[in-house]
Design a protein around this motif. Sequence first.
Motif, PDB file in Angstrom:
ATOM      1  N   PHE A 215       7.037 -27.341   7.502  1.00 10.17           N
ATOM      2  CA  PHE A 215       6.488 -27.677   8.810  1.00 10.17           C
ATOM      3  C   PHE A 215       5.899 -29.085   8.873  1.00 10.17           C
ATOM      4  CE2 PHE A 215       6.472 -23.068   9.962  1.00 10.17           C
ATOM      5  CZ  PHE A 215       7.133 -23.213  11.168  1.00 10.17           C
ATOM      6  N   LEU A 216       5.500 -29.663   7.748  1.00  9.15           N
ATOM      7  CA  LEU A 216       5.029 -31.033   7.768  1.00  9.15           C
ATOM      8  C   LEU A 216       6.164 -31.977   8.163  1.00  9.15           C
ATOM      9  CD1 LEU A 216       2.868 -33.151   7.249  1.00  9.15           C
ATOM     10  CD2 LEU A 216       3.535 -33.138   4.826  1.00  9.15           C
ATOM     11  N   LEU A 217       7.327 -31.814   7.552  1.00  4.85           N
ATOM     12  CA  LEU A 217       8.483 -32.629   7.908  1.00  4.85           C
ATOM     13  C   LEU A 217       8.922 -32.351   9.346  1.00  4.85           C
ATOM     14  CD1 LEU A 217      10.610 -34.668   6.982  1.00  4.85           C
ATOM     15  CD2 LEU A 217      12.004 -32.751   6.172  1.00  4.85           C
ATOM     16  N   PHE A 218       8.804 -31.107   9.765  1.00  6.45           N
ATOM     17  CA  PHE A 218       9.187 -30.754  11.142  1.00  6.45           C
ATOM     18  C   PHE A 218       8.303 -31.470  12.157  1.00  6.45           C
ATOM     19  CE2 PHE A 218       8.916 -28.221  14.993  1.00  6.45           C
ATOM     20  CZ  PHE A 218      10.253 -27.954  15.271  1.00  6.45           C
ATOM     21  N   VAL A 219       7.000 -31.496  11.906  1.00  5.22           N
ATOM     22  CA  VAL A 219       6.076 -32.157  12.842  1.00  5.22           C
ATOM     23  C   VAL A 219       6.328 -33.664  12.863  1.00  5.22           C
ATOM     24  CG1 VAL A 219       3.647 -32.688  13.272  1.00  5.22           C
ATOM     25  CG2 VAL A 219       4.331 -30.357  12.677  1.00  5.22           C
ATOM     26  N   ILE A 220       6.624 -34.259  11.703  1.00  7.92           N
ATOM     27  CA  ILE A 220       6.955 -35.684  11.665  1.00  7.92           C
ATOM     28  C   ILE A 220       8.184 -35.960  12.530  1.00  7.92           C
ATOM     29  CG2 ILE A 220       7.786 -37.545  10.176  1.00  7.92           C
ATOM     30  CD1 ILE A 220       6.059 -36.357   7.944  1.00  7.92           C
TER      31      ILE A 220
ATOM     32  N   SER B  30      -1.692 -23.778  12.210  1.00  4.10           N
ATOM     33  CA  SER B  30      -2.918 -23.543  11.447  1.00  4.10           C
ATOM     34  C   SER B  30      -3.125 -22.052  11.191  1.00  4.10           C
ATOM     35  CB  SER B  30      -4.118 -24.125  12.195  1.00  4.10           C
ATOM     36  OG  SER B  30      -4.356 -23.434  13.408  1.00  4.10           O
ATOM     37  N   PHE B  31      -2.800 -21.217  12.178  1.00  2.00           N
ATOM     38  CA  PHE B  31      -2.887 -19.769  11.979  1.00  2.00           C
ATOM     39  C   PHE B  31      -1.864 -19.298  10.943  1.00  2.00           C
ATOM     40  CE2 PHE B  31      -4.484 -19.325  16.602  1.00  2.00           C
ATOM     41  CZ  PHE B  31      -5.766 -19.644  16.191  1.00  2.00           C
ATOM     42  N   VAL B  32      -0.652 -19.865  11.020  1.00  2.00           N
ATOM     43  CA  VAL B  32       0.392 -19.492  10.069  1.00  2.00           C
ATOM     44  C   VAL B  32      -0.030 -19.871   8.647  1.00  2.00           C
ATOM     45  CG1 VAL B  32       2.774 -19.951   9.355  1.00  2.00           C
ATOM     46  CG2 VAL B  32       2.241 -19.634  11.771  1.00  2.00           C
ATOM     47  N   TYR B  33      -0.606 -21.061   8.500  1.00  2.00           N
ATOM     48  CA  TYR B  33      -1.048 -21.501   7.170  1.00  2.00           C
ATOM     49  C   TYR B  33      -2.176 -20.608   6.650  1.00  2.00           C
ATOM     50  CZ  TYR B  33      -2.512 -24.563   3.390  1.00  2.00           C
ATOM     51  OH  TYR B  33      -2.842 -25.071   2.155  1.00  2.00           O
ATOM     52  N   ALA B  34      -3.046 -20.168   7.559  1.00  2.00           N
ATOM     53  CA  ALA B  34      -4.120 -19.259   7.142  1.00  2.00           C
ATOM     54  C   ALA B  34      -3.555 -17.937   6.643  1.00  2.00           C
ATOM     55  CB  ALA B  34      -5.076 -19.023   8.315  1.00  2.00           C
TER      56      ALA B  34
ATOM     57  N   THR C 179       0.975 -21.578   2.847  1.00  2.00           N
ATOM     58  CA  THR C 179       2.017 -22.570   2.608  1.00  2.00           C
ATOM     59  C   THR C 179       2.659 -22.945   3.928  1.00  2.00           C
ATOM     60  OG1 THR C 179       4.085 -23.032   1.431  1.00  2.00           O
ATOM     61  CG2 THR C 179       3.753 -20.782   2.219  1.00  2.00           C
ATOM     62  N   LEU C 180       3.319 -24.100   3.949  1.00  2.00           N
ATOM     63  CA  LEU C 180       4.042 -24.545   5.132  1.00  2.00           C
ATOM     64  C   LEU C 180       5.545 -24.569   4.894  1.00  2.00           C
ATOM     65  CD1 LEU C 180       1.746 -27.417   6.484  1.00  2.00           C
ATOM     66  CD2 LEU C 180       2.005 -25.104   7.391  1.00  2.00           C
ATOM     67  N   TYR C 181       6.000 -24.164   3.722  1.00  4.82           N
ATOM     68  CA  TYR C 181       7.426 -24.022   3.469  1.00  4.82           C
ATOM     69  C   TYR C 181       7.963 -22.828   4.256  1.00  4.82           C
ATOM     70  CZ  TYR C 181       7.776 -27.409  -0.336  1.00  4.82           C
ATOM     71  OH  TYR C 181       7.806 -28.567  -1.071  1.00  4.82           O
ATOM     72  N   PHE C 182       9.139 -22.997   4.851  1.00  9.00           N
ATOM     73  CA  PHE C 182       9.712 -21.918   5.655  1.00  9.00           C
ATOM     74  C   PHE C 182       9.914 -20.651   4.822  1.00  9.00           C
ATOM     75  CE2 PHE C 182      11.926 -24.629   9.171  1.00  9.00           C
ATOM     76  CZ  PHE C 182      10.701 -25.181   9.484  1.00  9.00           C
ATOM     77  N   ASP C 183      10.528 -20.790   3.647  1.00 10.42           N
ATOM     78  CA  ASP C 183      10.797 -19.608   2.830  1.00 10.42           C
ATOM     79  C   ASP C 183       9.511 -19.006   2.278  1.00 10.42           C
ATOM     80  OD1 ASP C 183      10.263 -21.717   1.182  1.00 10.42           O
ATOM     81  OD2 ASP C 183      12.011 -21.450  -0.126  1.00 10.42           O
ATOM     82  N   GLY C 184       8.507 -19.854   1.990  1.00 11.88           N
ATOM     83  CA  GLY C 184       7.228 -19.329   1.513  1.00 11.88           C
ATOM     84  C   GLY C 184       6.519 -18.511   2.575  1.00 11.88           C
TER      85      GLY C 184
END
Length: 481
Positions: A128-133, A178-182, A186-191
């Motif tokens: 998701f970091l790369l996605f937001v960029i 932020s809710f998903v990370y909580a 992780t922010l990896y799709f598969d993770g």
Amino acid sequence: MDYSQFLVMKQEIGLLIVFLIVFLCDTFMSRRSQGAIGIISCIFFAAFTILGFIPPILNPGDAFSGMYNSAPVVINIKNILNVGVLIVMIQALRWADKDMVRVRRGEFYELLLVTLFGMYLMISARHFLLFVIGLETASLPLAAMVAFDKHRYESREAAVKYILTAVFSSAIFMMGLSFVYALAGTLYFDGIAMALWIDGVNVLLAVALAFVIAGIGFKLSLVPFHLWTADVYQGAPTPVTSYLSVISKGAAAFAFLVILWEVFGEAYPQIWEWMLYGLIILTITIGNLFAIRQKNMKRFLAFSSISQAGYIMLGIIAFNGMGLAALLFYILVYIFSNLAAFGVIGAIENASGKVWMDDYNGLYKTNPRLAFTMMLAMFSLAGIPPFAGFFSKFFIFTSAINQGSIAIYILVLIALINTIISLYYYLLVVKAMFIKQDECVIAPFKSACSERFALWICVAGILALGVVSCVYNHFLDISVA
């Protein structure tokens, strides 16, 4: 770090090379030679588009610890977008040669390529970091493109509305992340998918998913996140409007599919299936009903594009390989059909400044070729056989029905009823051009060579995709794989 991973990013690197060539030409060419920037941009981007269909040297796969993916289906959607961008660039040549735009035409093509680069990152992102960029790289230059006619009040107003909407939607999307990370850590799709598979569905996940869908729903103009669309489409320059309605929407739809399938697939039956049911019904119905009322051609196609976004979502709700293939095929057909309509609107606007539907009354008498092209575009968008739009809707409906539930049958039935409504308002344009006997406001004129060439490409696509079945079969093969 293994720098050989950059070789996986063949299309991104090629696009950056094209951007650098255009930028250097814009910077160092003499003022007398500046008129060739548009043609240079089109030539190099056409070469890049053709090279994109050549199989990559390395096997497609992941890079940068799984943050980036270049699967065959990802490469294909980028190639589809490249075709659309090339048509937009060709259509924009005459507009970019106007006195008010001429001094900044290099900036237009540079911004166009930067936004496309951001969409590439969105499509290939598996983090998701790369996605937001990628999302912000695609969104911010678009605001500058919307405001390109800076001496027109409507263009400045449209830019303000677009940037505020983009910022607001990004904030909503980040709140959902932020809710998903909580939940997942992780922010990896598969993770994230693995964490959801272990922990199951809960209330926080439903809230997070609602925020994520709302954030991307703004980019796709899904109802009720569509209110910016008509004003921005009307105020922006016509080449920018066509880019927004086709390329931006196609990239966002595919990225939306990847996020819902790969990240939140575990929550499909409990949460987002029913969320999308409601969004699809509202988007198709409200888009169609409001399109009937429009008299400005750009606002008319704005609500048409809202309705088309609802049909594209049926490919996501199918949740199978056939749905992915149908979505790719629908985007490809939509590119040719919608850009044909915008090509005619742009040609008429450049020649006469007319953008109202009443101005098209009797257009067939004065400009029969443009009227015929617009008729083909309207027929394809409406889904009338044997044009490509009929088959794109057929495949998207078939992929959804294969899911087999009663709810999906009702959803497809509502979509079919809305197709009849859309047929009515698309035929209003055909009626104005061919049947109304009013004296035509638009005098006979000859379109620019670039405009005619772009329209020929669109017409060929509309006719060929209704006959050549191997295109859909290719998409189906790579989607199932």
